[in-house]
Design a protein around this motif. Structure first.
Motif, mmCIF file in Angstrom:
data_model
loop_
_atom_site.group_PDB
_atom_site.id
_atom_site.type_symbol
_atom_site.label_atom_id
_atom_site.label_comp_id
_atom_site.label_asym_id
_atom_site.label_seq_id
_atom_site.Cartn_x
_atom_site.Cartn_y
_atom_site.Cartn_z
ATOM 1 N N TYR A 36 14.440 1.971 29.150
ATOM 2 C CA TYR A 36 15.163 2.327 30.355
ATOM 3 C C TYR A 36 16.553 1.706 30.278
ATOM 4 C CZ TYR A 36 11.114 4.178 32.927
ATOM 5 O OH TYR A 36 10.058 4.947 33.362
ATOM 6 N N GLN A 38 19.801 0.521 32.678
ATOM 7 C CA GLN A 38 20.131 0.173 34.056
ATOM 8 C C GLN A 38 21.590 -0.244 34.139
ATOM 9 O OE1 GLN A 38 17.916 -3.135 35.755
ATOM 10 N NE2 GLN A 38 18.325 -2.447 37.841
ATOM 11 N N ARG A 41 24.018 -2.602 39.503
ATOM 12 C CA ARG A 41 23.754 -2.245 40.902
ATOM 13 C C ARG A 41 23.138 -0.853 41.056
ATOM 14 N NH1 ARG A 41 25.609 -5.721 44.820
ATOM 15 N NH2 ARG A 41 26.628 -7.531 43.916
ATOM 16 N N LYS A 42 22.423 -0.412 40.023
ATOM 17 C CA LYS A 42 21.706 0.857 40.073
ATOM 18 C C LYS A 42 20.245 0.631 39.693
ATOM 19 C CE LYS A 42 25.446 3.484 40.519
ATOM 20 N NZ LYS A 42 25.716 4.291 41.723
ATOM 21 N N GLY A 43 19.401 1.648 39.927
ATOM 22 C CA GLY A 43 18.024 1.574 39.465
ATOM 23 C C GLY A 43 17.923 1.946 37.998
ATOM 24 N N PRO A 44 16.890 1.465 37.308
ATOM 25 C CA PRO A 44 16.693 1.857 35.900
ATOM 26 C C PRO A 44 16.429 3.360 35.780
ATOM 27 C CG PRO A 44 15.317 -0.041 36.493
ATOM 28 C CD PRO A 44 15.867 0.513 37.768
ATOM 29 N N LEU A 46 15.051 6.356 32.745
ATOM 30 C CA LEU A 46 14.435 6.505 31.441
ATOM 31 C C LEU A 46 15.431 7.055 30.430
ATOM 32 C CD1 LEU A 46 11.759 6.303 29.850
ATOM 33 C CD2 LEU A 46 11.407 8.724 30.380
ATOM 34 N N LEU A 88 16.118 -2.065 29.251
ATOM 35 C CA LEU A 88 14.784 -2.629 29.455
ATOM 36 C C LEU A 88 13.770 -1.871 28.617
ATOM 37 C CD1 LEU A 88 16.187 -2.295 32.611
ATOM 38 C CD2 LEU A 88 14.335 -3.874 33.042
ATOM 39 N N PHE B 91 12.903 -2.503 44.230
ATOM 40 C CA PHE B 91 12.985 -1.100 43.816
ATOM 41 C C PHE B 91 11.686 -0.374 44.133
ATOM 42 C CE2 PHE B 91 16.967 -0.751 41.704
ATOM 43 C CZ PHE B 91 17.230 -1.972 41.105
ATOM 44 N N GLY B 104 14.487 4.396 42.652
ATOM 45 C CA GLY B 104 15.464 4.494 43.714
ATOM 46 C C GLY B 104 16.614 3.534 43.456
#
Lengths: 111, 112
Positions: A36, A38, A41-44, A46, A88, B91, B104
Motif C-alpha cells: 500500500y 500512503q 495526511r491521506k489513507g493508504p 493498494l 506499507l 482509519f 477512508g
C-alpha cells in the motif's frame, strides 16, 4: 517480535534511482502479499498485490515474494518525486483472515 | 468514484470526554475495518466486521472502546472516556471479502 517487520526509514534517494523496499514476516500461513502507498495526511491505497510466491510487474513497480525466506520486496524503477510517500507492506492468510500491516517505510525522492 | 467517507476529519477533545467517529463504507462492500495509526505502532486493527457482524475485535481496548454497525451504510467507533494516549489517526476501510481494502481519509484525534 512483530509478525511483520519493516524498516521505517526514512529513505532518501535521488530522482531516477532504483528503490528497494522490504519486509520480513514470521507467519507461514500468509498467502496474500500487498503493498500500500500512503501519501501524507491521506489513507493508504493498494499499489500491488501478489498471491503466494513469485514476481509481479506493473509499470515502474515490481513486487517479489519469497515464501521460503519469508521475505517480500517492492522495487521502484526510475523513481520520481511523486513517489515520495510511505509504503506499507501487508499480508493475510486465506479465508476471512485479517490483514497484518508493516509499520511502513517513508520514502523521499529528491529532484 | 466510490469512496469511504469518515466524519469528523479532525477532533480535539479533553480527557474524559466521549468521542464518536463515523464511517460510511463503499456501497456493496461487506467488510468494514477500523484501524488506529501512530508513528510508533503503525496501523493497528481495532475491529473487523463482515456482513455487519463483528469478526475480530481482539485489538480493541474493551474497557473504553466500542464499535458497531447499526446498518450496512454506517459504522461507528466510540471512545468513552477518552485519554491522551488515544491521540492518533483512526482509519475506516471497506472491502469485498478479498485482500483489497479501500481506506477512508481518516479522523485525526487529539485528546488533551
Amino acid at each position: 517480535q512483530k509478525e511483520v517487520e519493516q524498516d521505517p526509514g526514512p529513505l532518501s534517494v535521488p530522482e531516477g534511482a532504483i528503490v528497494s523496499l522490504n519486509c520480513t514476516y514470521s507467519n507461514s500461513a500468509f498467502q496474500y502479499f500487498m503493498w500500500y502507498r500512503q501519501y501524507s495526511r491521506k489513507g493508504p491505497e493498494l499499489l500491488m498485490y501478489t498471491y503466494s510466491s513469485g514476481n509481479k510487474e506493473d509499470g515502474r513497480f515490481t513486487a517479489q515474494v519469497d515464501k521460503s525466506s519469508k521475505y517480500i520486496s517492492l522495487f521502484i524503477r526510475d523513481s520520481q518525486p511523486s513517489d515520495s510517500a510511505t509504503y506499507l507492506c501487508a499480508m493475510k492468510g486465506g479465508g476471512y483472515q485479517k490483514v497484518t500491516f508493516g509499520i511502513g517505510t517513508k520514502l523521499q525522492v529528491i529532484p | 468514484d466510490a469512496r469511504v467517507t469518515q466524519t469528523p476529519r479532525h477532533k480535539v477533545t479533553e480527557m474524559g470526554q466521549e468521542v464518536t467517529m463515523r464511517c460510511q463504507p463503499i456501497l456493496g462492500h461487506n467488510t468494514v475495518f477500523w484501524y488506529r495509526q501512530t508513528m510508533m505502532q503503525g496501523l493497528e486493527l481495532l475491529a473487523y466486521f463482515r456482513n455487519r457482524a463483528p469478526l475480530d475485535d481482539s485489538g480493541m481496548p474493551k474497557d473504553r472502546f466500542s464499535a458497531e454497525m447499526p446498518d450496512a451504510t454506517l459504522a461507528t467507533l466510540k471512545i468513552q472516556p477518552s485519554e491522551p494516549r488515544d491521540s492518533a489517526v483512526y482509519f475506516c476501510a471497506s472491502g469485498r471479502d478479498s485482500y483489497e481494502q479501500y481506506f477512508g481519509p481518516g479522523t485525526r484525534l487529539t485528546v488533551t
